[in-house]
Write a protein that holds these residues in place. Structure first.
Motif, PDB file in Angstrom:
ATOM      1  N   ALA B 170       0.882  -1.253  -0.196  1.00  0.00           N
ATOM      2  CA  ALA B 170      -0.080  -0.044  -0.006  1.00  0.00           C
ATOM      3  C   ALA B 170       1.065   1.286   0.192  1.00  0.00           C
ATOM      4  O   ALA B 170       0.627   2.193   0.710  1.00  0.00           O
ATOM      5  N   ALA B 171       1.944   1.229  -0.704  1.00  0.00           N
ATOM      6  CA  ALA B 171       3.016   2.311  -0.946  1.00  0.00           C
ATOM      7  C   ALA B 171       3.248   2.813   0.610  1.00  0.00           C
ATOM      8  O   ALA B 171       3.110   2.089   1.454  1.00  0.00           O
ATOM      9  N   CYS B 172       3.337   4.182   0.735  1.00  0.00           N
ATOM     10  CA  CYS B 172       3.524   4.463   2.107  1.00  0.00           C
ATOM     11  C   CYS B 172       2.296   4.834   3.162  1.00  0.00           C
ATOM     12  O   CYS B 172       2.565   5.371   4.156  1.00  0.00           O
ATOM     13  N   ALA B 173       1.310   4.469   2.577  1.00  0.00           N
ATOM     14  CA  ALA B 173       0.223   4.202   3.602  1.00  0.00           C
ATOM     15  C   ALA B 173       0.042   2.750   4.117  1.00  0.00           C
ATOM     16  O   ALA B 173      -0.864   2.766   5.256  1.00  0.00           O
ATOM     17  N   ALA B 174       1.096   1.991   3.901  1.00  0.00           N
ATOM     18  CA  ALA B 174       0.741   0.663   4.437  1.00  0.00           C
ATOM     19  C   ALA B 174       0.931   0.143   5.829  1.00  0.00           C
ATOM     20  O   ALA B 174       0.273  -0.535   6.293  1.00  0.00           O
ATOM     21  N   GLY B 175       1.509   1.154   6.643  1.00  0.00           N
ATOM     22  CA  GLY B 175       1.574   0.836   8.100  1.00  0.00           C
ATOM     23  C   GLY B 175       0.161   0.992   8.589  1.00  0.00           C
ATOM     24  O   GLY B 175      -0.276  -0.063   9.313  1.00  0.00           O
ATOM     25  N   GLY B 406      -0.045   7.438   0.012  1.00  0.00           N
ATOM     26  CA  GLY B 406       1.055   6.981  -0.473  1.00  0.00           C
ATOM     27  C   GLY B 406       0.653   6.908  -2.118  1.00  0.00           C
ATOM     28  O   GLY B 406      -0.107   7.546  -2.469  1.00  0.00           O
ATOM     29  N   MET B 407       1.740   6.598  -2.913  1.00  0.00           N
ATOM     30  CA  MET B 407       1.724   6.880  -4.376  1.00  0.00           C
ATOM     31  C   MET B 407       0.417   5.883  -5.006  1.00  0.00           C
ATOM     32  O   MET B 407       0.148   4.948  -4.276  1.00  0.00           O
ATOM     33  N   LEU B 408       0.172   6.447  -6.018  1.00  0.00           N
ATOM     34  CA  LEU B 408      -0.956   5.981  -6.981  1.00  0.00           C
ATOM     35  C   LEU B 408      -2.057   6.347  -6.111  1.00  0.00           C
ATOM     36  O   LEU B 408      -3.267   5.733  -6.031  1.00  0.00           O
ATOM     37  N   GLY B 409      -1.964   7.364  -5.137  1.00  0.00           N
ATOM     38  CA  GLY B 409      -3.232   7.927  -4.606  1.00  0.00           C
ATOM     39  C   GLY B 409      -4.080   6.949  -3.409  1.00  0.00           C
ATOM     40  O   GLY B 409      -4.975   7.007  -3.530  1.00  0.00           O
ATOM     41  N   ILE B 410      -3.106   6.263  -2.732  1.00  0.00           N
ATOM     42  CA  ILE B 410      -3.659   5.846  -1.584  1.00  0.00           C
ATOM     43  C   ILE B 410      -3.688   6.526  -0.320  1.00  0.00           C
ATOM     44  O   ILE B 410      -2.559   6.858  -0.086  1.00  0.00           O
TER      45      ILE B 410
END
Lengths: 86, 421
Positions: B170-175, B406-410
């Protein structure tokens, strides 16, 4: 390489693959598996390291020769006779 | 006109609480030391060098990998796997659960990652180049190291967990997303004990540094500890960091039954998508994400005590997030706004989980840690409530909101409440 040098080279590889093992009392006549924790992936690692470090190819049908230190050294001796010691 | 579905109202779901925390960050290897560093203004960013890129900066962890793995296991696995193993074991120990007697088939692991597999692939291709591209030297461990479930899978293998394991990209939203997934799986009854959070090994891939550099978004500074500076007028990009943060999550009734310490309750969360750009964020969607999380938590913007921003130190990203916050919070709000990346850089897949962890002690000490390195606040980032450079005592911290984008707008937002029955 002399048999003693080949043995030292194999010990060095084993120390890389199984860094938690104490190899100082390794019995050359006994199978590796009976003296240390080695699984099939570790055996593939031994083959890979021989290939990378010494350009020695060990075909799959010859893997059985790598069961103990004694059998490994005698198997590698003709293959590594011309390999310069490091 | 778009077809709209009727508003589905889910049945009442079990309450989910955080009962244990295990982490490694560039400025601490457990919650107490990480929190102390945040209050003391201690950075974890250092000089760093990586293949092809050369000298750069990174947030580096110095946790004891051999606490839960032997050297052979460390060698065989990945850095992300090792960080996951350390963080999961630490979280379990911290939770005080009777781990020996816990049914491991009812334990689930949910870990977010920004990316996985780049490190091993780059290393193997480099090795290949040293052997004239002879494919026979390609490592037989490449596949188990690079499968997308690797970090959670390695932790499951290490701990004998036989329930579900998910590694979530989930890119940088993953945590945040790992945390949300863990909570949902507990609510669905898919597990009884969840290990949830995120991990990052990203400092070991040159590609991530090189790509940020090509994008003009890789931080540079003569003093590494001042390189990560969200909201400052002289910010010039991201500091890439590694790290891990895992929570033990339980249904409230289970946690109460065993007398667990409760760090906080997951009151609400949301994940949405910009659908506008590969890289550039969309403040409209970010604000909608925050509002939806607040709505699901049953609170208003006026209730929020602390908001932990995602801001990474890029010129446009920080402005966009502040713009999103302005849409949600106005002068009637008391919210204190901070940022963890200013200390430790961007821990990628671990960022959301780690940035929340450093704020949770505020429920106990009622202190908001600051965002550091703001020597001159960028006018476009100026928003009421920013806690700059010095920690601030607050009255009674009850609600913490954690943003991670995160990237790709998440986009993801998690709302944590101080626990009360």
């Amino acid at each position: 390489m002399t048999p003693a040098e080949i043995r030292a080279a194999v010990i060095d590889i084993l120390e890389t693959i199984a860094p938690d093992e104490d190899l100082s009392n390794l019995d050359d006549a006994k199978e590796f598996r009976d003296q240390m924790e080695l699984d099939s992936m570790d055996f593939l690692d031994i083959v890979m390291e021989l290939r990378k470090r010494y350009r020695v190819q060990v075909p799959e049908e010859d893997y059985e020769n790598l069961v103990s230190m004694a059998s490994t050294v005698s198997y590698l001796e003709p293959k590594m006779a011309e390999t310069p010691a490091e | 006109m778009a077809l709209t579905h009727h508003q589905y109202t889910p049945p009442a779901l079990p309450r989910i609480v955080l009962t244990g925390i295990g982490l490694t960050s560039p400025n601490g290897n457990d919650l107490a030391s990480h929190r102390a560093s945040l209050l003391e203004g201690k950075s974890g960013v250092q000089d760093y060098e990586i293949r092809y890129v050369g000298k750069t900066l990174a947030g580096i962890c110095d946790y004891d990998a051999l606490r839960y793995q032997n050297r052979r296991e460390v060698r065989r696995g990945t850095r992300a796997g090792s960080i996951a193993i350390y963080s999961c074991n630490e979280a379990v120990a911290n939770s005080g659960i009777d781990w020996e007697n816990l049914d491991k088939s009812r334990v689930g692991i949910y870990l977010g990652v920004t990316e996985h597999g780049n490190v091993e692939t780059e290393n193997e291709v480099y090795e290949l180049s040293q052997f004239d591209y002879d494919i026979s030297v390609w490592n037989h461990f490449h596949n188990p190291r690079t499968v997308a479930n690797n970090p959670a899978g390695e932790a499951a293998l290490n701990m004998g967990i036989t329930g579900p394991h998910y590694t979530l990209g989930a890119a940088c939203a993953a945590g945040n997303n790992g945390l949300i997934q863990g909570a949902q799986m507990l609510q669905l009854g898919q597990c009884d004990f969840a290990l949830a959070g995120g991990v990052s090994e990203s400092i070991h891939t040159f590609g991530i540094f090189a790509s940020f550099k090509s994008q003009g978004a890789l931080a540079e500074h003569s003093d590494p500890t001042k390189a990560s500076r969200p909201f400052d007028v002289d910010r010039n990009g991201i500091v890439v960091s590694e790290g891990g943060c895992v929570y033990t999550l339980e249904r409230l009734e289970d946690a109460l039954a065993r007398g667990a310490h409760i760090y906080g309750e997951i009151l609400g969360h949301s994940i949405n998508t910009d659908a506008t750009d590969f890289v550039l964020p969309n403040p409209e969607r970010q604000s909608q994400c925050i509002q939806l999380a607040l709505q699901r938590a049953g609170i208003t913007p006026q209730d929020v005590d602390i908001l932990s921003t995602h801001a990474t130190g890029t010129i446009s990203g920080d402005i966009q997030e502040v713009s999103a916050l302005r849409k949600v919070f106005d002068e009637s709000c008391k919210v204190s706004i901070n940022n963890t990346k200013s200390f430790i850089g961007h821990c990628m897949g671990a960022a959301g989980a780690l940035e929340l962890a450093g704020n949770l002690p505020s429920f106990v000490d009622n202190v908001c840690h600051p965002t550091i390195n703001v020597d001159q606040l960028d006018d476009e980032c100026a928003i009421e409530g920013l806690i700059l450079n010095e920690a601030k005592p607050l009255d009674d911290v009850r609600y913490i909101v954690n943003n991670s984008f995160g990237m790709l707008g998440i986009n993801s937002t998690v709302v944590i409440g101080k626990f009360s029955t």
